[in-house]
Design an enzyme around this catalytic site. Structure first.
Site, PDB file in Angstrom:
ATOM      1  CD  GLU A 216      -3.878   4.229   4.324  1.00  0.00           C
ATOM      2  OE1 GLU A 216      -3.392   3.259   3.711  1.00  0.00           O
ATOM      3  OE2 GLU A 216      -5.021   4.222   4.806  1.00  0.00           O
TER       4      GLU A 216
ATOM      5  CG  ASP B 254      -3.130   3.109  -0.173  1.00  0.00           C
ATOM      6  OD1 ASP B 254      -3.769   2.732  -1.172  1.00  0.00           O
ATOM      7  OD2 ASP B 254      -3.030   2.428   0.856  1.00  0.00           O
TER       8      ASP B 254
ATOM      9  NE  ARG C  50      -6.368  -4.706   0.414  1.00  0.00           N
ATOM     10  CZ  ARG C  50      -6.488  -3.940   1.492  1.00  0.00           C
ATOM     11  NH1 ARG C  50      -5.564  -3.035   1.756  1.00  0.00           N
ATOM     12  NH2 ARG C  50      -7.515  -4.071   2.289  1.00  0.00           N
TER      13      ARG C  50
END
Length: 1046
Positions: free
Chosen positions: A669, A710, A881
């Site tokens: 990620e 991400d 997030r």
């Protein structure tokens, strides 16, 4: 105004789109006259006209006049009472939603009127054959294609399910209204139905009052299958088959399906403590129950259709065997009697129970039958009553009532069967047997009337005999699943129910071959072929469930185990020691985890998840995804925990687990992890045990997932795109070095900042060799509804996936023409990343600016997802997030994460004399062109005056300068994107999208200005629930206008 379904943006027809927008707008206007009064409707119209005038001035370049009109608009909005603001927000939000419904409808409509649709199977197969691909190569490549679309529960779907269903009803009514054969009376009735639906929407609360549970999210996914994909898949496969037959002379094999579906709903536990092992088990059983229930309906219809007598000898023998078994052993009657004695469940669901739920938040307007779960049944109290809060549906058994409570937020595992506390499970089961047996006294004759006995002569409707047996087995399968959902032990003969899709396919294929051999191919290729194709696509589970967990949780689990065994602390070992330990244990034959081990709750949950995975097996589950993977040991740790759970499960049950081991998929990620991805895969495949395991258990196939969200939050969109490209190249090369096939799993979000955008464009711009007939990709949140909410749209999207993967396989996109292009990308990426990180992570004022300028802090009140907004409790950007990060900036129309750093990188390259080289890259390199086009699409949706208004009203004076600098960065990005693309203005190559954007602005701009005013009031009075509601409605409206959230 969408960056999500633009694969078909060019297909919209504006000829009647404006008429439908006008129709829906007028109907809403009439309803508002009735609901809120003429005076306020006039005020709404004045606001709209002011906003429209300001937009017109800006488009004409008369900026001073536009600013005056915008100031007047802001002034009038600031003087509104809270009630007025709330009503305006609701009205404009619904206007935007209705425009979106009309837009979707007209995409479908134009597609249906075109002789050959762009990117369809017919179009692309023709291109390939004309381009020199042989018919045999085309046929074999399509038949071997493996694409899996994975639906996730990422919290970006902002509309309640109730409203989603009403929106679908309006789309159907618009479709019906287009029919040329409607009489004036029929058309009036359609308008009346539209008025009813829009009135119902206006009188329905837009806001979720409770967070959904993971089971609620899974139900939403199952609803998408039921209301859309179930109808779309046979239609899509017919299109593929017909196009193949046209261009190769051979149709698609009946059980061949180029696309399947997976799900993360109920399996994604990364940072979500609400997804437990029990939730995963319940959701998996729920999915199986839904599959069986849908098959029962199809088989019932098929029995009615296949009434003929002529059949093959094989089918006749099978019908004979079924009749003999029924007549001589009386097996069917014995089953019914055993059910009557032991099963407190209705024999069938009531009518319309298959429709999506109307009910939410405990305030149902319509009764709903919950899908079976522990709260599926309630036994009566001694006086024959039930809880006063439940509406009940009586089954044939007077002692049984089905709960019809309206809460869509109730978990399928949230309540237990109501029973006296003094009874244990065996006593309760015995009580049920007695109650059910007593209730059936005297009912056998009535039952025979409802379900006549099977015919005694095999010459009478043999297809009905065979399909009747299929239906009976499916019903037993459904009853078994209902018991399992109730946590009631059941030990059935495996011959009495279907466990695998092959078992269900066998009799259906016999029927198909019989019809074909008897000259009834036209019947065989109808409903029966559709059912066979559904079984091949959906199996017995509809969507296999992936499990996902963060790598650190597995390390914590192994820490607990190694500490308990006095072996030290696993997480403190270096990588080589970890790999030695893991490989040694994987080669061993004994379990590692002692039965008596005592561990913390978090560790126990991880072990329980592996135990449930072993119990369900690969027949029900798909992949085990490791988020934040960074080392080879992260993969082997999961393999060891999986192996240990399998050994324990076999020891307990005494039989093999269903299916094989789950695929273990590392998810890379962050930028750092993406750069190391190839090395990690090489290290894994160099380990003898792992290499042999991949060949033996996974057919020599390695799956690797790359994360877009991400990486974008970590380094900015441009750098993330380049690092993802290189990581895929490296992973493919690593697998090729070891003779292993690779499937890349793309964790794409909805918005461009999280890897979203047109599917076709994304697949066509992948590195050469990375899409070799296989692909997995997530569809998240609101994208699920946007792409698969209607059957016609679903068919189109499935075709686009198929043709894009086919082209990428047979005609791979070209790599960068020369090494200089790669070096130039490295240079731009480096400058872009530095600019992005200097602002987001290094500037001490940025975090405070972010909180002040956006509604990020208030997004949590939306209740749109079951998981927390942060992985950890820290308030920094790092642990936020990606979804709320993007969502907040999308609301302010600044869309900062998708373009920040791009302008600096492109400017740096152009100032060094690389402008002409960049223009050549744009024309010749698909990856670079798609990256620039997506950034241009985002810039077309960004709005500097609106973002500036947020800053001027909400941001403290000392941080105003930061906002000014960021707006300058946006203008720099716009300038250099246009220089490289050669466009005079943004969206020049997508005029349909630009027109859609302009149509929405008169409603969207006032919504943003109103949101600013409400945020200002809320931050002075943050406990005022009414102000908070008004804010949340503006968030809904802006999301509807932007056509995406995060």
């Amino acid at each position: 105004m969408t960056d999500t379904t633009d694969d078909i943006a060019e297909e919209i027809s504006f000829q009647s789109f404006d008429d439908d927008c006008k129709l829906l707008g007028n109907l809403l206007n009439d309803i508002l006259h009735r609901e809120v009064g003429t005076t306020f409707v006039d005020k709404l119209e004045r606001i709209r006209v002011l906003a429209q005038s300001a937009c017109n001035m800006r488009q004409a370049g008369i900026v001073n006049m536009a600013e005056l009109l915008e100031k007047q608009l802001a002034s009038e909005l600031s003087q509104m009472t809270l009630e007025e603001a709330l009503t305006l927000a609701r009205a404009f939000s619904h206007y935007l939603t209705l425009m979106g419904i009309a837009e979707t409808h007209h995409r479908v409509r134009k597609g249906g009127n075109m002789a050959q649709i762009s990117k369809s199977c017919d179009d692309v197969f023709n291109q390939l054959v004309q381009g020199g691909v042989s018919p045999d190569e085309l046929y074999n490549t399509v038949c071997k294609q493996e694409v899996e679309i994975v639906l996730t529960a990422h919290p970006t779907q902002i509309n309640r399910r109730t409203l989603q269903f009403k929106h679908i009803r309006i789309a159907h009514l618009l479709d019906y209204n287009d029919r040329p054969d409607l009489s004036p009376e029929d058309r009036e009735m359609v308008i009346e139905d539209l008025v009813r639906e829009i009135t119902s929407i206006w009188q329905t609360d837009e806001l979720r009052r409770q967070k959904p549970t993971p089971v609620d999210e899974a139900r939403s996914g199952l609803n998408i299958v039921e209301q859309s994909l179930w109808k779309a898949v046979p239609h899509y496969l017919r299109r593929v088959s017909n196009a193949l037959k046209k261009h190769t002379g051979r149709p698609l094999p009946l059980t061949c399906t180029p696309i399947k579906f997976g799900s993360w709903m109920g399996g994604d536990r990364d940072g979500n403590p609400n997804v437990t092992a029990k939730v995963t088990k319940d959701v998996s059983l729920l999915s199986r129950w839904m599959a069986v229930d849908l098959y029962i309906r199809e088989v019932d219809s098929l029995r009615f259709e296949l009434s003929m007598n002529r059949c093959s000898d094989r089918l006749l023998r099978l019908a004979h065997e079924i009749l003999e078994e029924a007549n001589h052993e009386n097996r069917r009657e014995n089953w019914n009697q055993s059910v009557k004695r032991s099963l407190s469940l209705p024999t069938q669901l009531p009518a319309r129970a298959h429709l999506p739920s109307f009910a939410e938040n405990g305030e149902s307007q319509h009764p709903r039958l919950d899908i079976p779960g522990p709260d599926h049944m309630q036994l009566n109290d001694k006086d024959g009553g039930v809880s006063s809060s439940s509406t009940t549906f009586k089954s044939g058994n007077p002692n049984i009532r089905l709960s019809l409570t309206g809460s869509a937020n109730s978990s399928a595992s949230s309540a237990a069967v109501s029973s006296p506390p003094s009874l244990n499970s065996s006593q309760l089961l015995a009580q049920r047997k007695v109650q059910f047996a007593e209730s059936q006294t005297g009912r056998s004759s009535f039952q025979k009337l409802l379900e006549p006995q099977l015919p005694q002569l095999p010459g009478i409707a043999p297809y009905r005999v065979v399909l009747g047996n299929v239906k009976a087995k499916l019903e037993r399968s459904r009853r078994r699943l209902e018991l399992l959902l109730e946590d009631v032990l059941c030990d059935y003969d495996p011959l009495d129910y279907y466990e695998t899709s092959d078992q269900l396919l066998e009799p259906l294929l016999i029927c198909y071959e019989s019809l074909q051999s008897c000259g009834s191919g036209v019947l065989a290729d109808g409903r029966l072929a559709d059912l066979i194709r559904r079984v091949a696509t959906f199996g017995m589970v509809l969507m296999k469930l992936d499990l996902r967990q963060e790598s650190g949780r597995h390390s914590e689990t192994l820490d607990a185990i190694t500490s308990y065994l006095d072996m030290g602390t696993y997480s403190e070992w270096d990588e080589e020691k970890k790999l030695d330990f893991l490989t040694r244990e994987l080669k061993g034959k004994r379990p590692l985890v002692p039965v008596s081990i005592e561990v913390p709750a978090d560790v126990k949950e991880v072990l329980d998840t592996f135990r449930i995975a072993a119990e369900l097996g690969s027949d029900s589950l798909g992949a085990y995804v490791i988020s934040m993977a960074s080392n080879a040991s992260d993969v082997l740790a999961v393999e060891l925990l999986q192996k240990d759970a399998l050994l324990a499960a076999i020891g307990e049950s005494g039989r093999a687990c269903p299916g094989g081991t789950l695929r273990v998929v590392p998810l890379f990620e962050t930028v750092k992890d993406l750069r190391e991805a190839g090395s990690v895969i090489r290290k894994l495949l160099s380990i003898d045990w792992y290499h042999e395991h991949i060949i033996k258990n996974h057919n020599g196939h390695q799956e690797v997932m790359v994360g877009y969200s991400d990486s974008g939050k970590d380094a900015g969109r441009f750098t993330a795109a380049w690092e993802l490209y290189k990581a895929q190249e490296d992973v493919v090369a690593a697998c090729n070095d070891y003779g292993i096939k690779v499937t890349l799993f793309h964790g794409r979000g909805g918005s461009i900042g999280r890897g979203g955008g047109p599917t076709y464009l994304a697949i066509q711009s992948q590195p050469p060799g990375s899409v070799m007939g296989t692909l997995r990709s997530t569809e998240q949140g609101e994208m699920v509804e946007a792409k698969f909410g209607l059957p016609q749209i679903s068919v189109r999207q499935l075709e686009i996936y198929t043709t894009a993967v086919l082209l990428a396989t047979l005609r791979p996109p070209i790599p960068p023409r020369e090494i200089k292009w790669r070096n130039l990308m490295e240079e731009i990426s480096k400058i872009s990343c530095e600019c992005y990180r200097n602002v987001v992570y290094e500037n001490p004022e940025f975090l405070s600016y972010f909180h002040e300028a956006t509604p990020e802090a208030e997004l949590g009140f939306l209740n749109i997802g079951s998981r927390p907004a942060r992985r950890k409790s820290s308030t920094g950007i790092g642990n936020l997030r990606a979804i709320p990060w993007l969502f907040a900036w999308t609301q302010t129309r600044f869309v900062l994460p998708a373009w920040l750093g791009v302008g600096a990188g492109l400017k740096g390259a152009c100032e060094k004399g690389h402008t002409e080289e960049l223009k050549a890259m744009y024309k010749e390199w698909p990856f670079f062109q798609s990256t620039m086009d997506l950034i241009e699409m985002v810039l077309g949706k960004a709005d500097i005056p609106i973002a500036k208004h947020y800053d001027e009203v909400l941001v403290s004076e000392k941080r105003q300068e930061l906002g000014h600098e960021l707006r300058s960065e946006l203008m720099t990005a716009e300038k250099f994107v246009l220089v490289i693309s050669g466009h005079e203005k943004l969206q020049q190559n997508n005029r349909s999208l630009r027109r859609l954007i302009e149509n929405r602005l008169p409603f969207l701009n006032p919504m943003n200005m109103l949101q600013v005013e409400i945020l200002k009031r809320l931050r002075r009075d943050d406990d005022n629930l009414k102000i908070r509601d008004a804010l949340l409605i503006t968030i809904n409206g802006i999301a509807a206008g932007m056509k995406n959230t995060g």
